[in-house]
Design a protein around this motif. Structure first.
Motif, short mmCIF file in Angstrom:
data_model
loop_
_atom_site.label_atom_id
_atom_site.label_comp_id
_atom_site.label_asym_id
_atom_site.label_seq_id
_atom_site.Cartn_x
_atom_site.Cartn_y
_atom_site.Cartn_z
N GLN A 25 0.87 -1.17 0.00
CA GLN A 25 0.00 0.00 0.00
C GLN A 25 0.91 1.22 0.00
O GLN A 25 1.76 1.37 0.87
CB GLN A 25 -0.90 0.00 1.22
CG GLN A 25 -1.90 -1.13 1.22
CD GLN A 25 -2.71 -1.19 2.51
OE1 GLN A 25 -2.84 -0.20 3.22
NE2 GLN A 25 -3.24 -2.35 2.81
N ILE A 26 0.70 2.07 -1.00
CA ILE A 26 1.57 3.21 -1.25
C ILE A 26 0.83 4.52 -0.98
O ILE A 26 -0.25 4.74 -1.53
CB ILE A 26 2.05 3.20 -2.72
CG1 ILE A 26 2.79 1.90 -3.03
CG2 ILE A 26 2.92 4.41 -3.03
CD1 ILE A 26 3.02 1.69 -4.51
N PRO A 27 1.42 5.41 -0.15
CA PRO A 27 0.82 6.74 0.02
C PRO A 27 1.22 7.64 -1.14
O PRO A 27 2.17 8.41 -1.07
CB PRO A 27 1.40 7.22 1.36
CG PRO A 27 2.74 6.55 1.44
CD PRO A 27 2.58 5.22 0.74
N GLY A 28 0.51 7.54 -2.24
CA GLY A 28 0.81 8.32 -3.44
C GLY A 28 0.40 9.77 -3.28
O GLY A 28 -0.54 10.08 -2.55
N THR A 45 4.72 9.79 -7.42
CA THR A 45 5.43 10.41 -6.31
C THR A 45 4.74 10.01 -5.01
O THR A 45 3.56 9.67 -5.00
CB THR A 45 5.46 11.95 -6.44
OG1 THR A 45 4.12 12.43 -6.58
CG2 THR A 45 6.29 12.37 -7.63
N LEU A 46 5.50 10.04 -3.93
CA LEU A 46 4.97 9.71 -2.62
C LEU A 46 4.72 10.98 -1.82
O LEU A 46 5.41 11.98 -1.98
CB LEU A 46 5.97 8.85 -1.83
CG LEU A 46 6.44 7.55 -2.46
CD1 LEU A 46 7.47 6.89 -1.56
CD2 LEU A 46 5.28 6.63 -2.72
N ARG A 47 3.74 10.91 -0.95
CA ARG A 47 3.52 11.96 0.04
C ARG A 47 3.87 11.36 1.40
O ARG A 47 4.00 10.14 1.53
CB ARG A 47 2.06 12.41 0.01
CG ARG A 47 1.10 11.32 0.42
CD ARG A 47 -0.31 11.83 0.61
NE ARG A 47 -1.23 10.73 0.72
CZ ARG A 47 -1.34 9.91 1.77
NH1 ARG A 47 -0.56 10.09 2.82
NH2 ARG A 47 -2.21 8.93 1.79
N PRO A 48 4.05 12.18 2.43
CA PRO A 48 4.29 11.61 3.74
C PRO A 48 3.14 10.67 4.13
O PRO A 48 1.97 10.99 3.94
CB PRO A 48 4.33 12.83 4.67
CG PRO A 48 4.77 13.95 3.77
CD PRO A 48 4.11 13.64 2.44
N GLY A 49 3.50 9.51 4.62
CA GLY A 49 2.49 8.52 5.00
C GLY A 49 3.12 7.22 5.41
O GLY A 49 4.33 7.13 5.64
N VAL A 50 2.29 6.18 5.47
CA VAL A 50 2.73 4.86 5.89
C VAL A 50 2.66 3.92 4.70
O VAL A 50 1.62 3.79 4.06
CB VAL A 50 1.87 4.33 7.06
CG1 VAL A 50 2.32 2.93 7.47
CG2 VAL A 50 1.95 5.29 8.25
N LEU A 51 3.77 3.28 4.42
CA LEU A 51 3.89 2.28 3.37
C LEU A 51 3.66 0.93 4.06
O LEU A 51 4.38 0.59 5.00
CB LEU A 51 5.30 2.36 2.79
CG LEU A 51 5.62 1.59 1.54
CD1 LEU A 51 5.07 2.34 0.33
CD2 LEU A 51 7.13 1.46 1.38
N GLY A 66 8.32 11.09 1.59
CA GLY A 66 8.20 11.49 0.19
C GLY A 66 9.10 10.61 -0.64
O GLY A 66 9.75 9.69 -0.13
N GLY A 67 9.12 10.85 -1.94
CA GLY A 67 9.97 10.08 -2.82
C GLY A 67 9.20 9.64 -4.06
O GLY A 67 8.25 10.31 -4.48
N PHE A 68 9.60 8.51 -4.63
CA PHE A 68 9.00 7.98 -5.84
C PHE A 68 8.79 6.48 -5.72
O PHE A 68 9.52 5.80 -5.01
CB PHE A 68 9.93 8.23 -7.05
CG PHE A 68 10.18 9.66 -7.34
CD1 PHE A 68 9.34 10.36 -8.18
CD2 PHE A 68 11.25 10.34 -6.75
CE1 PHE A 68 9.56 11.71 -8.44
CE2 PHE A 68 11.48 11.67 -7.01
CZ PHE A 68 10.63 12.36 -7.86
N ALA A 69 7.80 5.98 -6.44
CA ALA A 69 7.58 4.54 -6.56
C ALA A 69 7.49 4.22 -8.04
O ALA A 69 6.81 4.90 -8.80
CB ALA A 69 6.28 4.13 -5.86
#
Length: 144
Positions: A25-28, A45-51, A66-69
């Protein structure tokens, strides 16, 4: 036995996980999504959250800022910062919020008449604050 895919989670400091997984589960940035084997290729892109990573042995959770998937035959997550959820205590969480708050203040100073970057920084700050609620910590309200 459930179908699996290769998953890699890396941050600038280290590789946090490299394993065959059932789903992630990705926090996109545009909304949460679940990546599973045979998913259509995409980059988000990712937002702050729980992967949330589901393996055949159980579930592991990581706080990302943050970051990328990138999803293809497998899933690679390149996180700005990633920490196992169990390692995020109240002090660590408050430090993450303070960093997001500092970025928001900086955006307000640099982009005085440009609401877009300031709004983006405010959204990231709000997402970081929401992480505290999601992981069961006392939320720290930013001083704006």
């Amino acid at each position: 036995m459930a179908e699996t895919m290769q998953f890699d989670l890396v941050s600038p400091e280290r590789r946090l996980m490299q394993e065959e997984v059932v789903s992630v589960q990705i926090p996109g940035a545009d909304g949460d999504m679940t990546a599973m084997p045979n998913h259509a290729p995409l980059i988000t892109t990712l937002r702050p959250g729980v992967l949330v990573v589901e393996t055949q042995k159980g579930t592991q959770e990581f706080v990302v800022t943050g970051g990328f998937a990138e999803l293809g035959e497998g899933l690679s997550v390149l996180a700005e910062r990633a920490l196992p959820k169990a390692d995020v205590d109240q002090e660590t969480y408050e430090t993450l919020v303070e960093e997001a708050e500092a970025e928001y203040r900086k955006a307000k100073e640099v982009f005085v008449n440009e609401p877009g970057p300031v709004d983006d920084a405010a959204k990231l700050l709000a997402d970081m604050v929401a992480v505290g609620t999601h992981i069961g910590l006392s939320t720290r309200q930013p001083n704006l």
